[in-house]
Design a protein around this motif. Structure first.
Motif, PDB file in Angstrom:
ATOM      1  N   SER A 134      -6.018   5.452  -3.963  1.00 42.42           N
ATOM      2  CA  SER A 134      -4.639   5.289  -3.493  1.00 42.42           C
ATOM      3  C   SER A 134      -4.198   3.849  -3.717  1.00 42.42           C
ATOM      4  O   SER A 134      -4.948   2.914  -3.464  1.00 42.42           O
ATOM      5  CB  SER A 134      -4.535   5.609  -2.004  1.00 42.42           C
ATOM      6  OG  SER A 134      -4.586   6.984  -1.807  1.00 42.42           O
ATOM      7  N   LEU A 135      -2.977   3.700  -4.149  1.00 44.12           N
ATOM      8  CA  LEU A 135      -2.435   2.413  -4.566  1.00 44.12           C
ATOM      9  C   LEU A 135      -2.580   1.336  -3.478  1.00 44.12           C
ATOM     10  O   LEU A 135      -1.982   1.448  -2.407  1.00 44.12           O
ATOM     11  CB  LEU A 135      -0.957   2.584  -4.937  1.00 44.12           C
ATOM     12  CG  LEU A 135      -0.308   1.399  -5.631  1.00 44.12           C
ATOM     13  CD1 LEU A 135      -0.915   1.160  -7.003  1.00 44.12           C
ATOM     14  CD2 LEU A 135       1.191   1.626  -5.748  1.00 44.12           C
TER      15      LEU A 135
ATOM     16  N   LYS B 118      -6.364  -6.070  -5.688  1.00 44.92           N
ATOM     17  CA  LYS B 118      -4.902  -5.946  -5.631  1.00 44.92           C
ATOM     18  C   LYS B 118      -4.244  -6.742  -6.754  1.00 44.92           C
ATOM     19  O   LYS B 118      -3.343  -6.256  -7.433  1.00 44.92           O
ATOM     20  CB  LYS B 118      -4.385  -6.453  -4.277  1.00 44.92           C
ATOM     21  CG  LYS B 118      -4.538  -5.454  -3.156  1.00 44.92           C
ATOM     22  CD  LYS B 118      -3.899  -5.957  -1.882  1.00 44.92           C
ATOM     23  CE  LYS B 118      -4.139  -4.952  -0.771  1.00 44.92           C
ATOM     24  NZ  LYS B 118      -3.727  -5.448   0.541  1.00 44.92           N
ATOM     25  N   LYS B 119      -4.717  -7.962  -6.927  1.00 44.85           N
ATOM     26  CA  LYS B 119      -4.100  -8.826  -7.946  1.00 44.85           C
ATOM     27  C   LYS B 119      -4.399  -8.313  -9.347  1.00 44.85           C
ATOM     28  O   LYS B 119      -3.561  -8.333 -10.239  1.00 44.85           O
ATOM     29  CB  LYS B 119      -4.588 -10.271  -7.776  1.00 44.85           C
ATOM     30  CG  LYS B 119      -4.141 -10.914  -6.459  1.00 44.85           C
ATOM     31  CD  LYS B 119      -2.626 -11.030  -6.384  1.00 44.85           C
ATOM     32  CE  LYS B 119      -2.118 -11.356  -4.990  1.00 44.85           C
ATOM     33  NZ  LYS B 119      -2.360 -12.726  -4.570  1.00 44.85           N
TER      34      LYS B 119
ATOM     35  N   GLY C 250       8.450   2.604   4.315  1.00 49.03           N
ATOM     36  CA  GLY C 250       8.800   1.198   4.508  1.00 49.03           C
ATOM     37  C   GLY C 250       9.737   0.683   3.438  1.00 49.03           C
ATOM     38  O   GLY C 250       9.678   1.100   2.283  1.00 49.03           O
ATOM     39  N   GLU C 251      10.623  -0.220   3.838  1.00 49.39           N
ATOM     40  CA  GLU C 251      11.515  -0.883   2.894  1.00 49.39           C
ATOM     41  C   GLU C 251      10.699  -1.581   1.803  1.00 49.39           C
ATOM     42  O   GLU C 251      11.081  -1.604   0.642  1.00 49.39           O
ATOM     43  CB  GLU C 251      12.366  -1.943   3.619  1.00 49.39           C
ATOM     44  CG  GLU C 251      13.397  -1.379   4.577  1.00 49.39           C
ATOM     45  CD  GLU C 251      14.433  -0.535   3.861  1.00 49.39           C
ATOM     46  OE1 GLU C 251      14.806  -0.906   2.724  1.00 49.39           O
ATOM     47  OE2 GLU C 251      14.852   0.499   4.407  1.00 49.39           O
ATOM     48  N   ASP C 252       9.578  -2.168   2.220  1.00 51.88           N
ATOM     49  CA  ASP C 252       8.779  -2.913   1.251  1.00 51.88           C
ATOM     50  C   ASP C 252       8.133  -1.977   0.226  1.00 51.88           C
ATOM     51  O   ASP C 252       7.988  -2.322  -0.932  1.00 51.88           O
ATOM     52  CB  ASP C 252       7.731  -3.789   1.953  1.00 51.88           C
ATOM     53  CG  ASP C 252       6.923  -3.009   2.962  1.00 51.88           C
ATOM     54  OD1 ASP C 252       7.268  -1.828   3.218  1.00 51.88           O
ATOM     55  OD2 ASP C 252       5.950  -3.543   3.512  1.00 51.88           O
ATOM     56  N   GLN C 253       7.791  -0.746   0.674  1.00 56.16           N
ATOM     57  CA  GLN C 253       7.250   0.236  -0.275  1.00 56.16           C
ATOM     58  C   GLN C 253       8.304   0.601  -1.319  1.00 56.16           C
ATOM     59  O   GLN C 253       8.014   0.703  -2.507  1.00 56.16           O
ATOM     60  CB  GLN C 253       6.810   1.504   0.450  1.00 56.16           C
ATOM     61  CG  GLN C 253       5.514   1.337   1.238  1.00 56.16           C
ATOM     62  CD  GLN C 253       5.160   2.604   1.984  1.00 56.16           C
ATOM     63  OE1 GLN C 253       6.033   3.290   2.513  1.00 56.16           O
ATOM     64  NE2 GLN C 253       3.883   2.921   2.055  1.00 56.16           N
TER      65      GLN C 253
ATOM     66  N   GLU D 141       0.834  -1.205   0.000  1.00 56.26           N
ATOM     67  CA  GLU D 141       0.000   0.000   0.000  1.00 56.26           C
ATOM     68  C   GLU D 141       0.868   1.253   0.000  1.00 56.26           C
ATOM     69  O   GLU D 141       1.825   1.329   0.741  1.00 56.26           O
ATOM     70  CB  GLU D 141      -0.885   0.024   1.254  1.00 56.26           C
ATOM     71  CG  GLU D 141      -1.862  -1.118   1.297  1.00 56.26           C
ATOM     72  CD  GLU D 141      -2.726  -1.089   2.549  1.00 56.26           C
ATOM     73  OE1 GLU D 141      -2.587  -0.135   3.348  1.00 56.26           O
ATOM     74  OE2 GLU D 141      -3.537  -2.008   2.704  1.00 56.26           O
ATOM     75  N   ILE D 142       0.519   2.206  -0.836  1.00 59.89           N
ATOM     76  CA  ILE D 142       1.193   3.511  -0.779  1.00 59.89           C
ATOM     77  C   ILE D 142       0.121   4.593  -0.669  1.00 59.89           C
ATOM     78  O   ILE D 142      -0.460   5.007  -1.662  1.00 59.89           O
ATOM     79  CB  ILE D 142       2.107   3.737  -1.998  1.00 59.89           C
ATOM     80  CG1 ILE D 142       3.081   2.550  -2.123  1.00 59.89           C
ATOM     81  CG2 ILE D 142       2.865   5.050  -1.867  1.00 59.89           C
ATOM     82  CD1 ILE D 142       4.115   2.688  -3.207  1.00 59.89           C
TER      83      ILE D 142
END
Lengths: 245, 440, 482
Positions: A141-142, A151-152, C428-431, A89-90
């Motif tokens: 939002s992503l 999401k997929k 976040g690192e994952d972001q 998520e961003i």
């Protein structure tokens, strides 16, 4: 196109991949199956260049070029796409803005001019329709508050936009109901061509009913223990993984 | 004479009267403390930490500093303030003097006794040297004032691997033998590795005379130990309390402090947690229900110094008439304290015009990989819920009380002693002036 | 301002320097350093001010002399020596400027570098600009169009001459001379600033804009803005700030007063990009600003700010919600990097019934910087049905910086509804890996994530400012992750 030679990889000192050999040619679809913890997702992450993993031996080559020293974004520019098992998520960044940035960064890396806004918009619409994605969805939002299926679908939408050479789909079927699975599979099938290749990573044979693989490999304890045609998937479904051990 | 001058000039007399050993470390600590107090004096509203609470109304009285013990207090006078339904150790102080007659102490497996004997006996010298006045905040002039006049209070020392079989009740009574009295109890609690203890603390005025209590408690929670501490503040309108509680926690320990403020004129709770190890949990809960001109100020600090620790803070307030509630919660997450989870919540309801709430939830974060949040709401009872209940035949007063109950319920639910939970429920019902036909 | 392309950004990232850190070689008229009554009188004289103004200044100076610099903010710095500053510096002009064509070409070049083309571009984008350089207003565009509607938009020095009744009535009415140390100082020595009056029922047809720039070394900038929106009027006002890179600290102490009369609305946007100091924390502007607005009945004031510059920021744009049904808003993004320190927030003072306020504050800390939100929400006993919603989010980058929140909530009315939330998070690192995998490099990914984090505030900015603001966010966070 993709050539993996004797690949060994560690995380926090623990060896996960213990000598993987795999070759994928353009136009092929490969499936990697295996029980939980066999190293499937690790293989995907290592190809994409995740820094948490340390490659201790062996190599990953794309079109004859060793990827080892390349950052994840450079690998992406060279045509590697990873559909995440758990997309990130961003907050505040819309799907549209994100994909625009990704495309223009990739074009920049290749020395191509930015895609004009109008063409970009057209492309986005076209691909969104392909994945049966609602327009409203594009301004959200992503991945924030997306359902598993959304999401997929969004991952495959991005894949459609970026047109990678090698698409790695990590457990893309998990969390999808049958309708969503069909949409996703349909999207992948339409994107398949003689020039690109697909690497499916899955625990179940279910997805393979919709995306027919040319080759199936069984990963167990960090190694490919068996390879075969698509019939191997049915055999696994019937007998489970235990008979391989 | 102003209270400050009176206190400073009484210091010598106090030490002489108590036959203080002038070579002892405690004497040195006292001396330093009185100097600090003399230098700083009482805090004023100009002090950021006292922005919303003025001590002026309390400082005008001519307090008796060394009250004579009232001997005529018997069990029947105090039993209403004890939780009698449970087995417990009790430490009862009458006008600052320990009542062995009313108390039940122990030295079996653990020490539940009085600080004066711990200060005097060589057996406890090491504990006193290691712990006494080591975490009380030296920048707090009120804590320093308490230290200067330290004499009596609870001394609880739990060795390692000990589960204290019953709760400990600490009750400070004032009898009104003097018109105006200042009490300064001092408690020291040391909980050894892997041990468990429950403590209930209460201050109670038995008369209509004025009492000001300036109490200090230091609590040391060692590795994997668990401490549940309950403060019942339901004193008379003539009584004021400044409570300063300092808690030092070692790794994997869990310390919970639950504060229930219903009574008293001015109550100020300073509650400070210091983390000295990883994987520590601190819980801070409180309910204040005030009316008339009551004033309660909850001032908390959680100082996260080490990685992987948690703090959970939940304070609720219901304010009626001209009462004033203050919440000042500070959470510090220092650079080394990565992976900290710190949550803070303060919810208030104002019942009447004229009531005030001042809330200041503060975060000071110096580490990046942390989860910290605070929330603060101020509002009213849900009108539609109220109407719904009325339409089902519940009178408005009861309906309101029920909703207020529900509002405070998540704090009451944290009480682990069933009898105490019943008592708190009853006190809430009484404070809200309703009778409820059921046990909560 | 032009469209900012990826290539522009890349170029800027390569230079890794404060973008606006150039110095314009313009002949300037500058006072010797130091401050006393004579200097105050001299400033007033220089501006040809009437006696009442001189008296006003002297009164402020006397008040200031008795005050001490405040120390409560969460910032550490060497206090400026107020006797080592020159209190007046003006670009030397032979005569009063009537049109842009007469502006010094060097000066125009400066504005080009700032990204302000006062010419056609602005005309097209419909923005009227007043430019204040080293505290003196040098050019105001679009005067004629505005005049037709009775809008007054001019340097405050002009307003003192031409509209004394308005200045007398409102100046110091919202921020009195006695308000605080810097406001008192400003009241004594302010050299110029913008003045704006929107008549009854008029909707200002264009964005009004002021650009502030400190140019001369060793000077302080003390501008003063006074904006009056008469009953039922509307205005959107933009303010931009830059300063050249210098070793020594420069002082900026401005005062902004807004008055929104019944049913009026003022939207005030700021992009503050004063020189933040270099990587070692040397130099940079001390930005001590007092901004406050008053809302009468049904009026609305909305503050939006993007704060990326200054070594020290001390700034609390506030709203006094005096009239019933009035609305106050505060949207803020504050970015601190390297050794910057910001202590910023707002005060929402609810006095009228049914007053509403919203506070959205986004703090981003990187490097060794410290970023504090300090806010006050006050509900007075007579303010029935007041509402406030506050959201303060912090984003930390690295473990050498700090993010702090100091909200003060004071409620004296039972019908108030207040909600305050604060969160702290990191990138976040994952972001980052997710973005990398899609071909977005880490630097760009951070910019993207930060823009997402600040979106609610960026959305409030007028279009042409939003682009600049986004660009500024990226530049100020450059190099903040290893």
């Amino acid at each position: 196109m993709l050539k993996i030679n004797n690949l060994h990889a560690n995380i926090n000192g623990k060896e996960i991949l213990k000598g993987i050999n795999l070759e994928i040619k353009a136009g092929e679809v490969h499936a990697i199956m295996g029980p939980n913890g066999s190293g499937k997702s690790t293989l995907a992450a290592v190809i994409a260049g995740k820094e948490d993993f340390e490659v201790t031996e062996g190599s990953v080559e794309l079109n004859g070029e060793d990827l080892s020293d390349f950052a994840p974004e450079v690998r992406a520019h060279k045509g590697v796409f990873l559909s995440f098992q758990y997309p990130i998520e961003i907050p505040g960044v819309t799907v549209t803005n994100f994909i625009k940035t990704a495309i223009n960064e990739t074009r920049k890396a290749k020395g191509i001019a930015e895609l004009p806004a109008k063409e970009m918009l057209q492309l986005i619409r076209e691909k969104a329709d392909l994945l049966e994605i609602d327009r409203k969805f594009l301004s959200r939002s992503l991945n924030e508050g997306f359902s598993g299926g959304e999401k997929k679908r969004n991952e495959i939408f991005q894949m459609a936009m970026l047109e990678p050479q090698l698409a790695i789909l990590d457990e893309t079927d998990s969390g999808l109901d049958i309708d969503a699975l069909k949409v996703v599979a349909n999207g992948v099938n339409k994107l398949k061509s003689e020039k690109n290749a697909v690497l499916l990573i899955t625990h179940y044979q279910r997805l393979l009913d919709y995306i027919i693989p040319d080759f199936v490999h069984v990963l167990h304890n960090g190694k490919i223990v068996k390879s075969g045609g698509k019939e191997l998937a049915y055999e696994l479904e019937e007998k489970g993984y235990d008979w391989l051990k | 004479m102003e209270l400050k001058e009176k206190l400073v000039s009484s210091f010598l007399a106090f030490e002489n009267k108590g036959n203080i050993d002038l070579d002892s470390t405690v004497h040195a600590i006292r001396l330093k403390a009185i100097h600090n107090f003399e230098k700083e004096g009482f805090p004023t509203k100009r002090d950021e930490e006292w922005k919303y609470t003025s001590l002026n109304p309390l400082l005008k009285n001519d307090y008796s500093l060394f009250p004579n013990a009232e001997k005529s207090v018997g069990f029947k006078n105090v039993k209403d303030y004890l939780i009698n339904e449970i087995e417990s150790y009790t430490l009862i102080f009458i006008d600052g003097v320990f009542s062995s007659f009313l108390s039940e102490t122990t030295h079996e497996n653990c020490d539940v006794c009085v600080l004066s004997s711990a200060l005097a006996r060589p057996k406890y010298k090491m504990i006193i040297d290691n712990y006494f006045n080591t975490i009380a905040n030296k920048n707090s002039s009120l804590a320093e004032l308490n230290t200067a006049f330290v004499k009596e209070g609870a001394f609880i020392n739990i060795p390692k691997n000990t589960i204290v079989p019953k709760p400990i009740q600490i009750i400070n009574f004032s009898t009104g033998s003097e018109k105006e009295v200042l009490l300064q109890p001092r408690n020291l609690v040391v909980v050894g590795e892997n041990s468990y203890v429950q403590i209930i603390e209460r201050h109670q005025n038995l008369s209509k005379n004025t009492t000001l209590t300036n109490s200090v408690t230091e609590i040391f929670v060692h590795k994997r130990a668990i401490v549940d501490y309950y403060k019942i503040q339901n004193d008379t309108n003539e009584s004021s309390l400044i409570d300063s509680t300092f808690i030092s926690q070692k790794q994997q320990s869990v310390a919970s402090v639950n504060t229930f403020s219903f009574g008293g004129k001015i109550t100020r709770n300073n509650l400070e947690f210091y983390h000295e190890g990883e994987h520590i949990t601190s819980n801070l809960n409180g309910i204040s229900i005030l009316n008339e001109k009551q004033h309660v100020d909850n001032h908390t600090l959680v100082d996260h110094k080490s990685p992987n620790c948690e703090s959970h803070e939940l304070y609720k307030g219901i304010y009626a008439d001209k009462s004033v509630g203050v919440f000042n919660g500070k959470v510090i997450v220092r650079q080394a304290a990565q992976k900290t989870n710190a949550f803070q919540q303060n919810n208030s309801i104002l019942i009447d015009d004229g009531a005030t709430i001042n809330s200041k939830p503060q975060l000071e974060i110096f580490a990046d990989d942390v989860k910290c949040s605070h929330g603060c709401t101020i509002g009213q009872l849900d009108e539609s819920a109220l109407f719904y209940m009325q339409s089902r035949g519940i009178p408005v007063k009861e309906a309101k009380a029920l909703l207020l109950y529900a509002f405070g319920n998540d704090v009451v639910e944290k009480i682990k002693i069933p009898q105490l939970k019943t008592l708190i429920s009853k006190l809430i019902a009484k404070k809200l002036n309703v009778q409820l036909g059921f046990e909560l | 301002m032009g469209k900012f392309t990826e290539d522009d950004l890349k170029k800027e990232l390569e230079t890794k320097e404060y973008e606006y850190g150039f110095y314009t070689d313009i002949e300037s008229d500058k006072f010797p350093v130091g401050l006393n009554e004579d200097v105050v009188i001299a400033i007033s004289k220089k501006k040809n001010e009437p006696a009442w103004m001189t008296e006003w200044r002297l009164d402020a100076f006397r008040i200031w002399k008795e005050m001490t610099e405040p120390e409560w903010a969460n910032v550490r710095y060497t206090k400026p020596s107020f006797q080592d500053i020159s209190y007046y510096s003006a670009p030397k002009t032979k005569k009063k400027l009537d049109s842009l064509d007469e502006v010094d070409p060097e000066l125009l070049k400066t504005f080009e570098k700032l990204g302000i083309s006062i010419g056609e571009q602005k005309r097209l984008s419909n923005v009227a600009v007043d430019i204040v350089m080293d505290s003196v207003s040098v050019a105001t565009t679009f005067k004629k169009t505005l005049n037709e509607r009775g809008i007054i938009f001019c340097p405050i020095s002009e307003a003192i001459q031409n509209h004394p009744e308005l200045v007398k009535k409102y100046m110091g009415s919202i921020v009195p001379k006695t308000d605080n140390f810097y406001a008192a100082l400003n009241s004594a020595v302010f050299s110029d600033g913008s003045f704006c009056y929107i008549p009854k029922g008029v909707t200002c047809p264009m964005e009004l804009s002021t650009y502030f720039r400190i140019n001369e070394g060793g000077t302080g900038q003390f501008e003063r803005t006074l904006l009056i929106a008469d009953e039922g009027s509307y205005v959107s006002y933009l303010e931009g700030c830059t300063a050249p890179a210098r070793d020594e600290n420069q002082l900026h102490a401005a005062v902004v007063e807004l008055i929104a009369l019944d049913d009026a609305e003022i939207k005030y946007s700021t992009v503050q990009n004063w020189f933040p100091g270099d990587k070692e924390g040397k130099g940079g502007v001390y930005n001590f600003v007092t901004k406050r607005g008053l809302c009468e009945k049904n009026a609305k004031i909305s503050w939006t700010q993007v704060e990326t510059g200054s070594a020290i920021t001390w700034k609390y744009p506030s709203c006094i919600l005096k009239g019933d049904n009035s609305v106050g808003e505060f949207y803020s993004i504050a970015v601190t990097n390297n050794f910057q320190q910001a202590d910023t927030g707002t005060k929402m003072i609810h006095l009228g019934n049914n007053t509403k306020s919203t506070i959205i504050s986004k703090g981003i800390s990187a490097g060794h910087s410290h970023n504090s939100y300090r806010g006050l929400v006050q509900i007075s006993p007579r303010a029935n049905n007041a509402r406030n919603f506050s959201q303060c989010d912090s984003l930390l980058m690295g473990d050498k910086c700090g993010a702090h929140t100091f909200p003060y909530i004071e409620v004296k009315n039972k019908s108030a509804q207040i909600e305050h939330e604060a969160t702290t998070s990191k990138i976040g690192e994952d972001q980052l890996f997710y973005c990398n995998q899609r071909g977005i490099n880490t630097e760009k990914a951070i910019a993207l994530i930060v823009n997402g984090f600040g979106k609610e505030v960026l959305n409030k900015l007028p279009m042409e400012f939003a682009v600049e603001a986004q660009k500024l966010l990226e530049i100020s966070l450059e190099g903040s992750v290893g």
